[in-house]
Design an enzyme around this catalytic site. Sequence first.
Site, mmCIF file in Angstrom:
data_model
loop_
_atom_site.group_PDB
_atom_site.id
_atom_site.type_symbol
_atom_site.label_atom_id
_atom_site.label_comp_id
_atom_site.label_asym_id
_atom_site.label_seq_id
_atom_site.Cartn_x
_atom_site.Cartn_y
_atom_site.Cartn_z
ATOM 1 N N TYR A 136 0.802 -1.224 0.005
ATOM 2 C CA TYR A 136 -0.036 -0.179 0.048
ATOM 3 C C TYR A 136 0.844 1.218 0.008
ATOM 4 O O TYR A 136 0.230 2.207 -0.203
ATOM 5 C CB TYR A 136 -0.840 -0.085 1.188
ATOM 6 C CG TYR A 136 -1.953 -1.151 1.182
ATOM 7 C CD1 TYR A 136 -2.141 -1.888 0.108
ATOM 8 C CD2 TYR A 136 -2.637 -1.163 2.378
ATOM 9 C CE1 TYR A 136 -3.229 -2.949 0.108
ATOM 10 C CE2 TYR A 136 -3.768 -2.197 2.206
ATOM 11 C CZ TYR A 136 -4.094 -3.234 1.017
ATOM 12 O OH TYR A 136 -4.922 -3.969 1.064
ATOM 13 N N LYS A 185 4.149 -15.640 3.311
ATOM 14 C CA LYS A 185 4.189 -16.327 2.056
ATOM 15 C C LYS A 185 5.592 -16.521 1.460
ATOM 16 O O LYS A 185 6.337 -16.173 0.779
ATOM 17 C CB LYS A 185 3.571 -15.623 0.956
ATOM 18 C CG LYS A 185 3.570 -16.521 -0.227
ATOM 19 C CD LYS A 185 2.566 -17.539 -0.181
ATOM 20 C CE LYS A 185 2.097 -18.415 -1.487
ATOM 21 N NZ LYS A 185 1.597 -19.794 -1.049
ATOM 22 N N ASP A 217 -1.811 -18.878 2.617
ATOM 23 C CA ASP A 217 -2.908 -19.539 2.056
ATOM 24 C C ASP A 217 -3.510 -20.791 2.828
ATOM 25 O O ASP A 217 -4.727 -20.854 2.938
ATOM 26 C CB ASP A 217 -2.670 -20.105 0.419
ATOM 27 C CG ASP A 217 -1.191 -20.604 0.448
ATOM 28 O OD1 ASP A 217 -0.572 -20.473 1.451
ATOM 29 O OD2 ASP A 217 -0.775 -21.183 -0.529
ATOM 30 N N ASP A 241 -5.476 -6.940 5.793
ATOM 31 C CA ASP A 241 -6.490 -6.350 5.234
ATOM 32 C C ASP A 241 -7.482 -7.488 5.042
ATOM 33 O O ASP A 241 -8.661 -7.225 5.145
ATOM 34 C CB ASP A 241 -6.141 -5.331 4.149
ATOM 35 C CG ASP A 241 -7.389 -4.377 3.735
ATOM 36 O OD1 ASP A 241 -8.268 -4.587 4.449
ATOM 37 O OD2 ASP A 241 -6.934 -3.878 2.790
ATOM 38 N N ASP A 245 -11.548 -8.954 6.828
ATOM 39 C CA ASP A 245 -12.937 -9.238 6.351
ATOM 40 C C ASP A 245 -13.247 -10.891 6.644
ATOM 41 O O ASP A 245 -14.603 -11.110 6.726
ATOM 42 C CB ASP A 245 -12.782 -8.824 4.933
ATOM 43 C CG ASP A 245 -12.943 -7.414 4.684
ATOM 44 O OD1 ASP A 245 -12.830 -6.680 5.966
ATOM 45 O OD2 ASP A 245 -13.317 -6.955 3.578
#
Length: 368
Positions: A136, A185, A217, A241, A245
């Site tokens: 970001y 990752k 993952d 982020d 959710d």
Amino acid sequence: MLAGDGIGPEVTAEAVRVLKAVSEPAGVELVFEFLPFGGAAVDQEGDPLPPATERACLDSDAVLLGAVGGPRWDAEPPQRRPEAGLLRLRRSLEVFANLRPVRLRPGLDLGSPLRQEVIAGGVDIIIVRELTGGLYYGERGYRDGPDGPCAYDTMVYSEAEVERLARLGFELARGRRRRLALFDKSNVLETSRLWRRVTTALAGQYPDVEVEPYYVDNGFMQFVLDPGCFDVIVTENTFGDILSDLGAAVVGSIGVLPSASLGAPGRPGLFEPIHGSAPDIAGRGIANPIGTILSAAMLLRHALGLEREARAVEEAVDQVLAQGPWTADIAPPGAHPAGTADVGEAVAAAAVRLLAETAPAGKEGAAG
């Protein structure tokens, strides 16, 4: 107070109601300053973070934000988008750690898409998301490629950025169930290899905390298969982020999850619900204010040091979620949905009652 866009003004109004209600018996006077921010500030001043708003935030004890953004500003250039103002504010406040509690609260289990046996043991997780680095904030742009124009974004992290966030995660885990998971990752990304190396090295200073690294993952998969196995999760900006959710889905509603963005001691924190501005329901008085109210509870705890009042707000939310009133997004079958203000009023009243019931000796009059 940055009400922002969409439902932001409606939900922040209820958070202010609750803050005023619990600060009075505590003998604390709170002074609120309402400032333009996000899309509303673009409309008024052509800048999602006007200089006066930025200065006032830096001079405050804490910043409470509703939500920003919406289709109305999608055509704005990148620097005028409401989300650009949020990124700039986080950088200006130097809030590098975003704490996102994911807890299955009373009455919400039926809203979870997971089987009841999966969540039967409860869900109580804190996601510790790095907030001022990564994709970001990295260099981005367009360049010519062999097949025409291509876009690029870069993810950059320093050892110091990783260590300060991981250390906060260890400290939180030490005060909870002493388990820390790292989502990265590292089988592919060099930045993730840095995250794993730094976190693993830091673990030696916290021998009482069990550390388990996950490829992101697989970590997301385990988060759905067995969310109860997680305590504190540390991860970088983009992964955090997305994970937030997913956490909202696990516990049944994005409208009930708060967050606190913290930096160095003495710096103002930024407190906001994790939901968006929901322009489709703005102005209708039906938005769920619980996430913003719980963000206000985190403000009481982390910014003002009012732990008793913070707990009263959180317990009041649990009472309202268990007994009602409920907004339409979380109302159980057969229940008549209540409005935003009805829920805010109920939480404020319950919090004041709880403070009166638990008033220290000699303070009964003040608490009442």
